[in-house]
Design a protein around this motif. Structure first.
Motif, PDB file in Angstrom:
ATOM      1  N   MET A   1     -10.211 -29.870 -25.857  1.00 54.40           N
ATOM      2  CA  MET A   1      -9.989 -28.860 -24.728  1.00 54.40           C
ATOM      3  C   MET A   1      -8.585 -28.132 -25.067  1.00 54.40           C
ATOM      4  O   MET A   1      -7.620 -28.808 -25.427  1.00 54.40           O
ATOM      5  N   THR A   2      -8.558 -27.124 -24.754  1.00 50.63           N
ATOM      6  CA  THR A   2      -7.452 -26.272 -25.200  1.00 50.63           C
ATOM      7  C   THR A   2      -6.529 -26.031 -23.732  1.00 50.63           C
ATOM      8  O   THR A   2      -6.844 -25.863 -22.695  1.00 50.63           O
ATOM      9  N   HIS A   3      -5.189 -26.627 -24.103  1.00 52.06           N
ATOM     10  CA  HIS A   3      -4.351 -26.763 -22.965  1.00 52.06           C
ATOM     11  C   HIS A   3      -3.254 -25.277 -23.084  1.00 52.06           C
ATOM     12  O   HIS A   3      -3.177 -24.565 -23.908  1.00 52.06           O
ATOM     13  N   VAL A   4      -3.008 -25.318 -21.852  1.00 55.18           N
ATOM     14  CA  VAL A   4      -2.021 -24.100 -21.608  1.00 55.18           C
ATOM     15  C   VAL A   4      -0.656 -24.637 -22.255  1.00 55.18           C
ATOM     16  O   VAL A   4      -0.242 -25.544 -22.538  1.00 55.18           O
ATOM     17  N   ASN A   5       0.242 -23.519 -22.372  1.00 54.80           N
ATOM     18  CA  ASN A   5       1.584 -23.726 -23.105  1.00 54.80           C
ATOM     19  C   ASN A   5       2.420 -24.872 -22.635  1.00 54.80           C
ATOM     20  O   ASN A   5       2.958 -25.577 -23.005  1.00 54.80           O
ATOM     21  N   LYS A   6       2.653 -24.565 -21.128  1.00 54.26           N
ATOM     22  CA  LYS A   6       3.552 -25.472 -20.508  1.00 54.26           C
ATOM     23  C   LYS A   6       3.234 -26.667 -20.125  1.00 54.26           C
ATOM     24  O   LYS A   6       2.036 -26.922 -19.503  1.00 54.26           O
ATOM     25  N   THR A   7       4.056 -27.623 -20.027  1.00 52.32           N
ATOM     26  CA  THR A   7       3.792 -29.143 -19.241  1.00 52.32           C
ATOM     27  C   THR A   7       4.281 -29.065 -18.055  1.00 52.32           C
ATOM     28  O   THR A   7       4.981 -28.284 -17.615  1.00 52.32           O
ATOM     29  N   PHE A   8       3.853 -30.155 -17.371  1.00 56.15           N
ATOM     30  CA  PHE A   8       4.683 -30.089 -15.864  1.00 56.15           C
ATOM     31  C   PHE A   8       5.993 -30.275 -16.128  1.00 56.15           C
ATOM     32  O   PHE A   8       7.099 -29.962 -15.122  1.00 56.15           O
ATOM     33  N   ALA A   9       6.506 -31.011 -17.045  1.00 58.33           N
ATOM     34  CA  ALA A   9       8.071 -31.275 -17.182  1.00 58.33           C
ATOM     35  C   ALA A   9       8.746 -29.922 -17.396  1.00 58.33           C
ATOM     36  O   ALA A   9       9.624 -29.611 -16.787  1.00 58.33           O
ATOM     37  N   GLU A  10       8.255 -28.973 -18.181  1.00 53.15           N
ATOM     38  CA  GLU A  10       8.501 -27.640 -18.544  1.00 53.15           C
ATOM     39  C   GLU A  10       8.568 -26.600 -17.273  1.00 53.15           C
ATOM     40  O   GLU A  10       9.192 -25.747 -17.329  1.00 53.15           O
ATOM     41  N   LEU A  11       7.621 -26.997 -16.348  1.00 57.40           N
ATOM     42  CA  LEU A  11       7.404 -26.090 -14.946  1.00 57.40           C
ATOM     43  C   LEU A  11       8.513 -26.871 -14.026  1.00 57.40           C
ATOM     44  O   LEU A  11       8.771 -26.129 -12.927  1.00 57.40           O
ATOM     45  N   GLY A  12       9.446 -27.710 -14.189  1.00 54.88           N
ATOM     46  CA  GLY A  12      10.336 -27.968 -13.294  1.00 54.88           C
ATOM     47  C   GLY A  12      10.076 -29.199 -12.606  1.00 54.88           C
ATOM     48  O   GLY A  12      11.041 -29.727 -11.778  1.00 54.88           O
ATOM     49  N   VAL A  13       9.071 -30.065 -12.923  1.00 52.34           N
ATOM     50  CA  VAL A  13       8.633 -31.119 -11.843  1.00 52.34           C
ATOM     51  C   VAL A  13       9.759 -32.337 -12.375  1.00 52.34           C
ATOM     52  O   VAL A  13      10.003 -32.537 -13.681  1.00 52.34           O
ATOM     53  N   ARG A  14      10.292 -32.948 -11.181  1.00 52.75           N
ATOM     54  CA  ARG A  14      11.069 -34.086 -11.725  1.00 52.75           C
ATOM     55  C   ARG A  14      10.499 -35.169 -12.371  1.00 52.75           C
ATOM     56  O   ARG A  14       9.375 -35.470 -12.359  1.00 52.75           O
ATOM     57  N   ASP A  15      11.328 -35.993 -13.253  1.00 52.77           N
ATOM     58  CA  ASP A  15      11.029 -36.696 -14.335  1.00 52.77           C
ATOM     59  C   ASP A  15      10.187 -38.165 -13.689  1.00 52.77           C
ATOM     60  O   ASP A  15       9.389 -38.231 -14.541  1.00 52.77           O
ATOM     61  N   GLU A  16      10.560 -38.424 -12.679  1.00 51.68           N
ATOM     62  CA  GLU A  16       9.561 -39.630 -12.098  1.00 51.68           C
ATOM     63  C   GLU A  16       8.190 -39.445 -11.712  1.00 51.68           C
ATOM     64  O   GLU A  16       7.440 -40.017 -12.303  1.00 51.68           O
ATOM     65  N   ILE A  17       7.791 -38.496 -11.476  1.00 55.24           N
ATOM     66  CA  ILE A  17       6.472 -37.795 -11.219  1.00 55.24           C
ATOM     67  C   ILE A  17       5.780 -37.381 -12.498  1.00 55.24           C
ATOM     68  O   ILE A  17       4.575 -37.680 -12.711  1.00 55.24           O
ATOM     69  N   VAL A  18       6.541 -36.693 -13.465  1.00 55.84           N
ATOM     70  CA  VAL A  18       6.120 -36.569 -14.914  1.00 55.84           C
ATOM     71  C   VAL A  18       5.716 -37.917 -15.755  1.00 55.84           C
ATOM     72  O   VAL A  18       4.799 -38.019 -15.979  1.00 55.84           O
ATOM     73  N   ARG A  19       6.499 -38.593 -15.301  1.00 57.37           N
ATOM     74  CA  ARG A  19       6.285 -39.878 -16.124  1.00 57.37           C
ATOM     75  C   ARG A  19       4.960 -40.637 -15.592  1.00 57.37           C
ATOM     76  O   ARG A  19       4.353 -41.012 -16.341  1.00 57.37           O
ATOM     77  N   ALA A  20       5.009 -40.747 -14.211  1.00 51.63           N
ATOM     78  CA  ALA A  20       3.464 -41.208 -13.594  1.00 51.63           C
ATOM     79  C   ALA A  20       2.140 -40.644 -14.046  1.00 51.63           C
ATOM     80  O   ALA A  20       1.391 -41.199 -14.236  1.00 51.63           O
ATOM     81  N   LEU A  21       2.567 -39.045 -14.058  1.00 49.33           N
ATOM     82  CA  LEU A  21       1.253 -38.528 -14.404  1.00 49.33           C
ATOM     83  C   LEU A  21       0.783 -38.732 -15.970  1.00 49.33           C
ATOM     84  O   LEU A  21      -0.185 -38.818 -16.157  1.00 49.33           O
ATOM     85  N   ARG A  22       2.121 -38.875 -16.819  1.00 53.71           N
ATOM     86  CA  ARG A  22       1.834 -39.104 -18.248  1.00 53.71           C
ATOM     87  C   ARG A  22       1.153 -40.405 -18.483  1.00 53.71           C
ATOM     88  O   ARG A  22       0.203 -40.511 -19.344  1.00 53.71           O
TER      89      ARG A  22
END
Length: 501
Positions: A1-22
């Motif tokens: 699957m082709t991903h867009v360039n930016k991740t949630f972290a790069e879009l400015g989402v706080r680390d705790e949320i990014v960690r849970a999503l990862r």
């Protein structure tokens, strides 16, 4: 699957949320999420429009969690700061699970960040107690939300963010008046987000009324196909008497995983579920004659893989959001093109491929032709097809030696979901009740027809044209039957006395 360039972290989402999503394997946003996040994180009002299965939940959920948990001007104090209104109980449970999972590492001082769900069909007390203890995000259905708000248990005056999810379905279900009452209880300076697959005129009017210069975001071109490009679609003209046999073979197609079968009525949904269980398939049903507990149990079994076939009516299936469905079978032709899109949208989700099969009976050809024309499917006259037709084996990848059964009947499932009277008999067996309890359930009405009840003592929802009649409870009927027997015994004695006199 082709991903867009930016991740949630790069879009400015706080680390705790990014960690849970990862931890759930999610790092890159889908199109609707990438378009929505910058505006939503900035606090702008917005309308998100995308087909089902395009990731709308995280499109509003992630910025919502980020904003209210990082707002230093308004620290969280247990008063709800975000409200998500959804049309169905099933969607409420799903959205709650997604947000609670994404927020599991977020903290609010000495109190854990709290997400709660509020919906009908469940006792009030636990929901009231959760609100009393303090919550930060509430996900709920309109009726129960409005009820608790009017009773004073749910305080909406402190909201920072309001979300209406699946707004077009709320319109279809007649919830618009309740939505408007809820909106009047919320502050004017809140951020508002509305998400919907379609934008009928009443929804546009509602958006203009309660939103402040919203940005309209579409995750696809306005004139793109309404149905998923990743879903392979088939239509066959099938005879009603052969459909169960035909479906049994379709369920043996190569690569077939979790499958949803759609019917127009509750009775047909139960009938198909029972017949497939008799043929050895792991199947369950979801429809309006089942209590909320039974519906949740069926969905849990489907999500966990305990059953891999779920038979559902259109109303009961609203809000069921499962990414791994490989096949959708329309046992009965949908009412219109919108119902068709909603049904087959259960497969081919999140970039995966899927198969959608529609069985069109002879008396449904007119309805199918309208759907075909509206969606440009180029199949106005489906091929006449039976369970023995060679072309269906080739087109769907069904083994040529497939038969109408795959094993012994799944009796436990079949009996548990039969007619209400049979369900009582089955329950009596499993619970070891006396034999007289079981014979008493085989009662008849005055007209001589078998009486029917309703699971869990609740009236059936108004869903489909064949809703079962509501009768008195088993205990009450038992008393009435006993009284009737006593009356019948007295009559001969009165006659004898009169004659003797």
């Amino acid at each position: 699957m082709t991903h867009v360039n930016k991740t949630f972290a790069e879009l400015g989402v706080r680390d705790e949320i990014v960690r849970a999503l990862r931890e759930t394997g999610i790092e890159h946003p889908f199109a609707i999420q990438e378009l929505t996040l910058p505006l939503a994180l900035a606090g702008d009002d917005l309308i998100g429009q995308a087909r089902t299965g395009m990731g709308k939940t995280y499109a509003f959920g992630i910025p919502l969690l980020h904003r209210i948990s990082t707002d230093e001007a308004r620290p969280l104090n247990g008063t709800p700061r975000a409200l998500i209104v959804v049309p169905t109980r099933e969607l409420c449970i799903q959205v709650y699970g997604d947000l609670a999972g994404a927020a599991k590492y977020v903290t609010t001082g000495d109190r854990k960040f709290s997400v709660t769900s509020i919906y009908g069909g469940r006792p009030y007390e636990p929901q009231i107690e959760a609100l009393r203890k303090g919550v930060d995000v509430v996900v709920g259905t309109p009726g129960r939300l409005l009820d608790l708000a009017q009773q004073g248990h749910l305080q909406l005056g402190g909201l920072s963010v309001l979300v209406l999810d699946e707004a077009d379905e709320m319109l279809d279900l007649g919830f618009l008046p309740d939505i408007e009452r809820i909106l009047r209880l919320t502050p004017d300076d809140r951020q508002s987000m509305l998400f919907s697959a379609t934008m009928p005129d009443p929804i546009i009017t509602l958006a203009r009324t309660f939103m402040n210069q919203p940005t309209h975001i579409r995750a696809e071109a306005p004139h793109s196909a309404a149905t998923h490009d990743t879903t392979e679609q088939f239509a066959y003209r099938a005879h009603a008497l052969d459909k169960s046999e035909l479906v049994s073979r379709i369920l043996q197609a190569e690569g077939r995983g979790a499958t949803m079968i759609f019917t127009r009525t509750k009775r047909t949904a139960q009938k198909v579920s029972d017949e497939l269980a008799e043929r050895g398939f792991k199947v369950d049903a979801v429809h309006g004659d089942l209590g909320q507990g039974a519906r949740e149990k069926a969905l849990k079994s489907f999500r966990s893989g305990a059953v891999d076939v779920l038979v559902a009516t259109d109303v009961a299936a609203r809000g069921i959001d499962i990414d791994d469905v490989t096949h959708v079978i329309n046992y009965q032709c949908p009412e219109d093109e919108q119902a068709y899109v909603h049904r087959i949208g259960r497969t081919g989700r999140a970039g995966k491929t899927g198969v959608a099969i529609t069985l069109v009976d002879w008396d449904e050809l007119g309805r199918w032709e309208m759907i075909d024309k509206a969606l440009s499917l180029n199949c106005p006259d489906p091929a006449e097809t039976y369970s023995s037709s060679p072309h269906i084996y080739e087109e769907l990848g069904i083994p040529t030696d497939a038969t109408g059964t795959i094993g012994e009947p799944v009796k436990a499932k079949a009996k548990a979901k039969r007619s209400p009277d049979e369900k009582r008999i089955s329950s009596a067996d499993s619970e070891g009740r006396p034999a007289k309890t079981r014979t008493r359930t085989r009662r008849r009405t005055r007209g001589g027809e078998a009486a029917t009840g309703h699971p869990e003592g609740t009236a059936p929802a108004a869903e489909g044209a064949d809703a079962a009649p509501v009768t008195v409870s088993e205990d009450t009927t038992g008393e009435a039957s006993s009284a009737g027997r006593r009356r019948r015994r007295r009559r001969p004695r009165k006659t004898e006395t009169a004659t003797a006199g």
